[in-house]
Design an enzyme around this catalytic site. Structure first.
Site, short mmCIF file in Angstrom:
data_model
loop_
_atom_site.label_atom_id
_atom_site.label_comp_id
_atom_site.label_asym_id
_atom_site.label_seq_id
_atom_site.Cartn_x
_atom_site.Cartn_y
_atom_site.Cartn_z
N HIS A 1 8.50 -1.36 -14.43
CA HIS A 1 7.31 -0.68 -14.18
C HIS A 1 6.29 -1.67 -15.54
O HIS A 1 6.64 -1.65 -16.56
CB HIS A 1 7.12 0.66 -14.66
CG HIS A 1 5.76 1.29 -14.85
ND1 HIS A 1 4.61 0.72 -14.12
CD2 HIS A 1 5.33 1.96 -15.84
CE1 HIS A 1 3.54 1.31 -14.67
NE2 HIS A 1 4.08 1.96 -15.48
N HIS B 1 15.15 13.27 -15.46
CA HIS B 1 13.93 14.05 -15.94
C HIS B 1 14.24 14.74 -17.34
O HIS B 1 15.31 15.37 -17.47
CB HIS B 1 13.53 15.04 -14.90
CG HIS B 1 12.19 15.64 -14.71
ND1 HIS B 1 11.72 16.13 -16.00
CD2 HIS B 1 11.30 15.94 -13.86
CE1 HIS B 1 10.35 16.30 -15.83
NE2 HIS B 1 10.13 16.28 -14.34
N ASN C 1 -2.08 -2.44 -15.20
CA ASN C 1 -1.21 -1.36 -15.01
C ASN C 1 -1.61 -0.90 -13.84
O ASN C 1 -2.42 -0.04 -14.18
CB ASN C 1 -0.96 -0.44 -16.17
CG ASN C 1 -0.18 0.72 -16.16
OD1 ASN C 1 0.45 0.78 -14.92
ND2 ASN C 1 -0.03 1.31 -17.10
N CYS D 1 3.57 7.34 -13.49
CA CYS D 1 3.67 5.97 -13.11
C CYS D 1 5.08 5.85 -12.36
O CYS D 1 5.22 4.75 -11.52
CB CYS D 1 3.69 5.12 -14.09
SG CYS D 1 2.04 5.03 -14.84
N HIS E 1 17.61 -9.36 -9.32
CA HIS E 1 16.13 -9.55 -9.48
C HIS E 1 15.86 -8.08 -9.90
O HIS E 1 16.67 -7.00 -9.66
CB HIS E 1 15.13 -9.73 -8.41
CG HIS E 1 15.66 -10.89 -7.48
ND1 HIS E 1 15.07 -12.04 -8.04
CD2 HIS E 1 16.55 -10.95 -6.48
CE1 HIS E 1 15.70 -12.88 -7.05
NE2 HIS E 1 16.43 -12.52 -5.90
#
Length: 505
Positions: free
Chosen positions: A394, A306, A427, A227, A390
């Site tokens: 996700h 990562h 989602n 995602c 703002h």
């Protein structure tokens, strides 16, 4: 409420107001400390320097005003030329478009459960578990699914999967091109990300073929990146634009559900069935300075984190076969702590790049007190509301949004775009950030100069951020076309989503 209680509440209010202004004054003082400290020096210098002193200085060095002006002008021209030649090219977001499916593809909770029962794949316990997920996920009754989900019995084929991604990608791109008026032959970079569906020819090749893009285009298809791949696609396009003068980059973010329906009874693999929904977005970036005036945003920063070197992080979201050899996406019990650690790492690296000096100073003082002086202090979490107007998080799930809201001390107003996107569209994987930004635009919240933070996380495990600055005030009533999926119903939002307890796997 009694009289004494009323008096007490009235006495507390002024202190709260004073505290607010004290904090604002502190931030202003620290952020402008350099300028404030130079002010007394400047005043003292001017007080001791007269016009006669300046004239004597010129005569002493036998300089004429004309010669000094010419030398200064030539030096300024050389420095300006060097600066513009060596500086990185600014990247702008010309516009973006989110795909809104046809109402015939609407999936209610009741219809989802009906299809699950008709599939004859699930036990009674499994069906009850799915029903609980749907009730507690924070979803409304108007999310969307691909056409294959409406078949009875359910049949997933490559042809139907291609039809799904073509509908979403081409629908979003068509709207974007119509809105911007950009000639497809001017697009020099194409990045498409879709985690679970990677056909041959690739998704990027499908776009090139449909729109007859030029032969020397730099095209990429990103698969298996979860995602958070939408921000990765933006980051890749940004890097490519640095070396491609006067070019456009088209970024397409989507996900495919048709071939990824899990028909087994493993609870940890059932959640994705219930959460993922149909959606996609197309984004047009440019480094043309002539397009700055009509662009919406400037890309200020991208930051990728990562955690895949850690085995627990790597395996917390993984596609695999269950005990009955049925393929699905397994979410481990470690997902929430892994996600929390990845987000913490990302915002720790992002903080020094975006936070005002006042917040960084408070963080350092707290860190020194806890780590060096061994003081019993609560860890200071920087106020990211000082850096951004703002925030788009996700919309991966209700639980993650709750944790981020609590840990970053965000307000319901800041969380509204993410929560309403989860409620209305579900989602939609990597494209959810763009539905959230579209929500803020439809509400008329985006003003010139506003700073925007997009943060996404996904398998790997990865957490990525993108920082934008609004180049103009976005007036939703003047937007061309139907690129904003919220416009025809924005007055219905926000809605109240009932609070429920989380469900365990």
């Amino acid at each position: 409420m009694g009289i004494s209680e009323k008096k007490q509440s009235l006495e507390i209010k002024p202190d709260g107001v004073r505290l607010k202004y004290v904090k604002l004054g502190y931030h202003y003082l620290i952020s402008n400390a350099m300028y404030i400290s130079l002010l007394p020096i400047l005043i003292l210098s001017l007080a001791h320097l007269s016009i006669e002193d300046l004239v004597q200085l010129f005569h002493h060095h036998q300089l004429s005003l004309v010669s000094v002006t010419l030398v200064c002008t030539a030096l300024a021209f050389c420095l300006a030329t060097l600066y513009f030649a060596l500086r990185p090219r600014d990247v702008y977001l010309l516009d973006f478009s989110c795909f809104k499916p046809d109402p015939s593809l609407t999936v209610t909770r009741e219809f989802f459960m009906k299809q699950s029962i008709l599939s004859n794949s699930f036990s009674e316990e499994t069906l009850a578990f799915q029903r609980k997920i749907l009730e507690r996920a924070g979803y409304g009754q108007k999310t969307y699914a691909p056409e294959a989900a409406f078949d009875n019995p359910l049949t997933a084929t490559m042809a139907k999967a291609r039809k799904e991604v073509e509908m979403v990608m081409f629908g979003a791109i068509d709207q974007l091109l119509a809105k911007t008026g950009v000639n497809v032959r001017d697009i020099g970079i194409l990045v498409v990300n879709c985690s679970l569906f990677n056909p041959t020819p690739s998704l990027s090749a499908m776009v090139v073929n449909r729109y007859k893009l030029r032969g020397n285009i730099l095209s990429y298809s990103l698969g298996g990146m979860g995602c958070s791949a939408g921000i990765i696609a933006i980051d890749l396009a940004n890097r490519l634009l640095k070396d491609q003068p006067k070019s456009y980059a088209l970024v397409v973010s989507t996900e495919s559900m048709t071939l990824n329906w899990y028909g087994g009874n493993n609870r940890s693999m059932l959640i994705t069935n219930c959460l993922f929904r149909l959606g996609g977005a197309a984004i047009l970036l440019t480094n043309r300075s002539s397009d700055r005036r009509r662009s919406k945003y400037q890309l200020m920063q991208t930051l990728r984190t990562h955690k895949g070197a850690d085995d627990k992080s790597f395996k917390c979201v993984i596609q695999k076969e269950d005990e009955d050899k049925k393929v699905g996406i397994m979410l481990s019990r470690d997902l929430m702590p892994v996600a929390g650690e990845a987000i913490k790492t990302n915002i720790t690296l992002l903080g020094p790049l975006v936070l005002p000096l006042s917040e960084q100073l408070l963080f350092v003082v707290n860190l020194v007190g806890r780590k060096i002086l061994k003081m019993k202090l609560k860890q200071y979490v920087p106020d990211f509301k000082q850096a951004f107007e703002h925030i788009c998080i996700h919309a991966g799930g209700r639980g993650v949004l709750d944790e981020i809201e609590k840990n970053l001390a965000l307000t319901p107003w800041h969380m509204e775009p993410s929560r309403m996107t989860l409620y209305r569209f579900g989602n939609t994987s990597s494209s959810s950030l763009w539905y959230e930004l579209a929500y803020s635009e439809a509400k008329g919240r985006i003003k010139k100069g506003d700073r925007l933070w997009q943060i996404a996380f996904g398998s790997g495990f990865k957490c990525n951020s993108a920082v934008w600055r609004a180049l103009r005030t976005v007036d939703p009533t003047k937007e061309k076309g139907k690129c904003n999926p919220w416009m025809d119903e924005i007055d219905e939002f926000p809605v109240q989503v009932p609070e429920v307890s989380p469900i365990s796997i």
